[in-house]
Design a protein around this motif. Structure first.
Motif, short mmCIF file in Angstrom:
data_model
loop_
_atom_site.label_atom_id
_atom_site.label_comp_id
_atom_site.label_asym_id
_atom_site.label_seq_id
_atom_site.Cartn_x
_atom_site.Cartn_y
_atom_site.Cartn_z
N VAL A 146 -24.77 -35.30 -23.87
CA VAL A 146 -25.88 -35.02 -22.95
C VAL A 146 -27.16 -34.97 -23.77
O VAL A 146 -27.36 -34.06 -24.58
CB VAL A 146 -25.65 -33.69 -22.20
CG1 VAL A 146 -26.79 -33.45 -21.21
CG2 VAL A 146 -24.31 -33.71 -21.48
N PRO A 148 -31.33 -34.96 -23.72
CA PRO A 148 -32.57 -34.82 -22.94
C PRO A 148 -33.54 -35.94 -23.31
O PRO A 148 -33.54 -36.44 -24.44
CB PRO A 148 -33.10 -33.45 -23.35
CG PRO A 148 -32.51 -33.21 -24.71
CD PRO A 148 -31.17 -33.89 -24.72
N ALA A 170 -28.57 -28.77 -23.36
CA ALA A 170 -28.46 -30.18 -23.75
C ALA A 170 -29.09 -30.37 -25.12
O ALA A 170 -30.31 -30.39 -25.26
CB ALA A 170 -29.15 -31.06 -22.71
N THR A 172 -27.95 -32.85 -27.52
CA THR A 172 -27.55 -34.16 -28.05
C THR A 172 -26.25 -34.11 -28.84
O THR A 172 -25.83 -35.12 -29.40
CB THR A 172 -28.64 -34.78 -28.97
OG1 THR A 172 -28.65 -34.11 -30.24
CG2 THR A 172 -30.02 -34.71 -28.34
N ILE A 179 -20.59 -28.40 -22.84
CA ILE A 179 -21.61 -27.49 -22.31
C ILE A 179 -20.99 -26.51 -21.32
O ILE A 179 -21.29 -25.31 -21.35
CB ILE A 179 -22.75 -28.30 -21.64
CG1 ILE A 179 -23.57 -29.03 -22.71
CG2 ILE A 179 -23.65 -27.39 -20.81
CD1 ILE A 179 -24.64 -29.92 -22.15
N VAL A 194 -26.15 -32.20 -14.39
CA VAL A 194 -26.55 -33.29 -15.28
C VAL A 194 -26.90 -34.54 -14.46
O VAL A 194 -27.87 -35.24 -14.79
CB VAL A 194 -25.42 -33.60 -16.29
CG1 VAL A 194 -25.67 -34.92 -17.01
CG2 VAL A 194 -25.30 -32.46 -17.30
N ILE A 203 -32.76 -36.13 -18.21
CA ILE A 203 -31.59 -36.38 -19.05
C ILE A 203 -31.39 -37.90 -19.12
O ILE A 203 -31.55 -38.60 -18.12
CB ILE A 203 -30.32 -35.71 -18.48
CG1 ILE A 203 -30.45 -34.18 -18.53
CG2 ILE A 203 -29.07 -36.17 -19.21
CD1 ILE A 203 -30.39 -33.60 -19.91
#
Length: 266
Positions: A146, A148, A170, A172, A179, A194, A203
């Motif tokens: 995930v 951003p 988030a 990376t 998460i 998400v 995202i």
């Protein structure tokens, strides 16, 4: 949604079977045809949910799983969390093309507080939508990091509390599954957040990793085993036309309790 799995759950319900139905990376635990628990490696375990919610301690849960559940079964909110866990895991398992295999076993210890009909389970999972639709398909929930966006192009963005929590997590380095586990939330709830954040431009769209990002060491070990041992031969099954299950009316009271539980956590 796997029609074969839904049909098999219906058959086990009619025959009032008790045991474990394995499917993909998880299993359905049945007690006289009703679903008492569901687990999936891509979702947050019920043990994590109950500890995060303050319903039980880690030691309490360990003792319950080891055969002493009496002091846990009567805890407030336990049924709510079990429902969330069951529907969370089932959402991903019902999308799996794996062939289900049933194994008789003693009733799961959560059977006294959770007995969901397959009809209600399939109805709720179908209501949540196609697992493979949108920018984040369910197959990538544990395989895509995930990330951003570096630059927000919208001047004003309104987020819910759950979306803000997921966006803050988030980093990376974690997948949706990672998460969800770290936050003690359901994987479906984090996946939905998400998806919404991706549509809002906050995202990046999902990019599949070559292997599950939280299990690098097990994957490396599996490769060594694969190099030293021959691969097992897969069983071939004769293709048969899938029949639509003839469901009984859905348990509306159960779905109302589930909806209230979801609203309580948002």
């Amino acid at each position: 949604m796997s029609v074969e799995l839904a049909v098999e759950l219906q058959r086990l319900e009619k025959e009032r079977r008790t045991g474990m139905l394995r499917a993909g990376d998880g299993a359905f635990h049945l007690a006289e045809g009703a679903i008492a628990s569901v687990d999936c490696r891509r979702t947050t375990g019920l043990d994590r949910l109950v500890v995060e919610a303050g319903v039980a301690t880690t030691e309490d849960w360990r003792r319950a799983a080891d055969g002493d559940p009496g002091h846990v079964l009567g805890r407030p909110r336990l049924e709510t969390l079990v429902l969330l866990s069951v529907f969370d895991a089932a959402y991903f398992l019902l999308a799996s093309p794996a062939v289900p295999e049933f194994q008789p076993a003693p009733p799961h210890w959560l059977a006294p507080v959770c007995q969901i009909t397959p009809r209600a389970l399939v109805h709720e999972c179908a209501r949540r939508g196609d697992p493979e639709s949108g920018p984040w398909p369910a197959t990538l929930v544990d395989r895509a990091l995930v990330v951003p966006v570096r630059r927000v192009r919208r001047q004003r963005v309104v987020l819910t509390g759950g979306q803000a929590e997921v966006l803050a997590a988030a980093d990376t380095r974690r997948s949706v599954t990672g998460i969800a586990r770290d936050l003690g939330r359901t994987t479906y709830g984090c996946l939905k957040a998400v998806r919404d954040l991706t549509v809002a431009g906050l995202i990046e769209p999902a990019v599949a990793a070559p292997a599950p990002v939280e299990t690098a060491e097990p994957v490396a070990a599996a490769r060594k085993v694969a190099q030293s041992e021959p691969l097992p031969r897969r069983r071939t099954r004769r293709a048969e036309p899938a029949a639509e299950p003839a469901w009984e009316p859905v348990d509306k009271a159960l779905l109302f309790r589930l909806r209230a539980a979801l609203e309580e956590l948002t």
